[in-house]
Design an enzyme around this catalytic site. Sequence first.
Site, PDB file in Angstrom:
ATOM      1  N   HIS A 293      27.460 -30.206 -24.248  1.00 42.47           N
ATOM      2  CA  HIS A 293      28.933 -30.251 -24.288  1.00 42.47           C
ATOM      3  C   HIS A 293      29.559 -28.858 -24.334  1.00 42.47           C
ATOM      4  CE1 HIS A 293      30.027 -30.153 -28.882  1.00 42.47           C
ATOM      5  NE2 HIS A 293      29.043 -29.304 -28.602  1.00 42.47           N
TER       6      HIS A 293
ATOM      7  N   GLY B 155      13.017 -18.336 -27.855  1.00 44.42           N
ATOM      8  CA  GLY B 155      13.258 -18.358 -26.420  1.00 44.42           C
ATOM      9  C   GLY B 155      14.701 -18.638 -26.076  1.00 44.42           C
ATOM     10  N   ASP B 156      14.946 -18.749 -24.777  1.00 41.83           N
ATOM     11  CA  ASP B 156      16.280 -18.945 -24.235  1.00 41.83           C
ATOM     12  C   ASP B 156      16.242 -20.149 -23.304  1.00 41.83           C
ATOM     13  OD1 ASP B 156      18.693 -18.866 -22.888  1.00 41.83           O
ATOM     14  OD2 ASP B 156      18.664 -16.704 -22.558  1.00 41.83           O
ATOM     15  N   PHE B 157      16.962 -21.227 -23.660  1.00 37.73           N
ATOM     16  CA  PHE B 157      16.871 -22.444 -22.847  1.00 37.73           C
ATOM     17  C   PHE B 157      17.477 -22.281 -21.459  1.00 37.73           C
ATOM     18  CE2 PHE B 157      20.465 -23.682 -25.882  1.00 37.73           C
ATOM     19  CZ  PHE B 157      21.503 -23.402 -25.002  1.00 37.73           C
TER      20      PHE B 157
ATOM     21  N   ASP C  38      14.587 -21.915 -30.395  1.00 35.05           N
ATOM     22  CA  ASP C  38      15.896 -21.261 -30.452  1.00 35.05           C
ATOM     23  C   ASP C  38      15.693 -19.750 -30.445  1.00 35.05           C
ATOM     24  OD1 ASP C  38      18.731 -20.892 -30.816  1.00 35.05           O
ATOM     25  OD2 ASP C  38      18.782 -22.824 -31.844  1.00 35.05           O
TER      26      ASP C  38
END
Length: 337
Positions: free
Chosen positions: A246, A226-228, A202
Amino acid sequence: MNSPTVHPAQRIVDLGFGFIYSAALSAAAELGVADRLEQGPRSAASLAEELGVDARSLYRVLRLLASVEVFSEDNAGRFSLTPSADLLRTNAPGSLRSAALMLTQRIFWLPAGELVDTVRTGKDPFTRIFGAPFFDYLERDATQGAIFHRGMSSLSALENGPIAGAYDFTPLRRVVDVGGGHGGFLVEVLKAAPHVRGVLFDHRHVLAEARISEAGFAERCELVEGDFFESVPSGADAYVLKRILHDWSDEVCVRILRNCREAMTESGRVLVVDTVIPPGNGPHGGKVLDVMMLASLPGGRERTAEEFGKLFAQAGLRLSRVIHTPAALSITEAVAA
């Protein structure tokens, strides 16, 4: 309110008044009424004096909530906790006070009031109302952001154990919780599968409040920033996306899923933990949540199993099964296509 014996006209009237129940619940939760009833029944006047509020107004709110079994009123006009009201106590096991405050906060309330415009235009009013998209706004407004994140943690604490227990993680070696927040779900996975090693992935400011160490799993779990949207840690057997997809449009979801597909082992899998809308007209919490997303998050939505299958196919994955859990969420498993 949902009884099948309700007259059709009364059903419409009850639904129209639904927002009043939400407002009453929010008021009782914010004032902390349930905390003050822990030692036994009290009158609205006594509560009001302690809380510094208007006694007559408080009585009317509690009387309404008692009519739906949140609090109860005796013949002397004293209010007591019920099993539902007990969950509004701050320190109750499984407390839902934070969840009640989150579900009734203005980031959902105000956009829902303009739902007809969303239906007419297909565009949510959130940015117009608050001056920024949903998640950007929560970063800017520390108060609203804290309410939201505490509420989500409250809901997650109830569901994490049952969801983790519904899937057999024991054959796996490495599990990445993508956008896993403070690590509550991953902790339950590590409890259920003693040989699994975890990765909590995250943003830095989120990981700063991770619960992995206090849960005793620092030796078995790595925290990775990090950045997904860009990439996810590579080489894991499973990538968990709990309450992630969602929030986003199909296009964005495919990007996230592709990142997982590129990172996972050939025998790996992606586990999407979200509601799965069933066919038919039966009541389902996912249908309520879906319209909330419609009002507040552009592109956010709850999906059917067929819709998940289409997303997976675009990302080089294949829907293998849907596992229903004791919670409102299901585990939708995808493997390499």
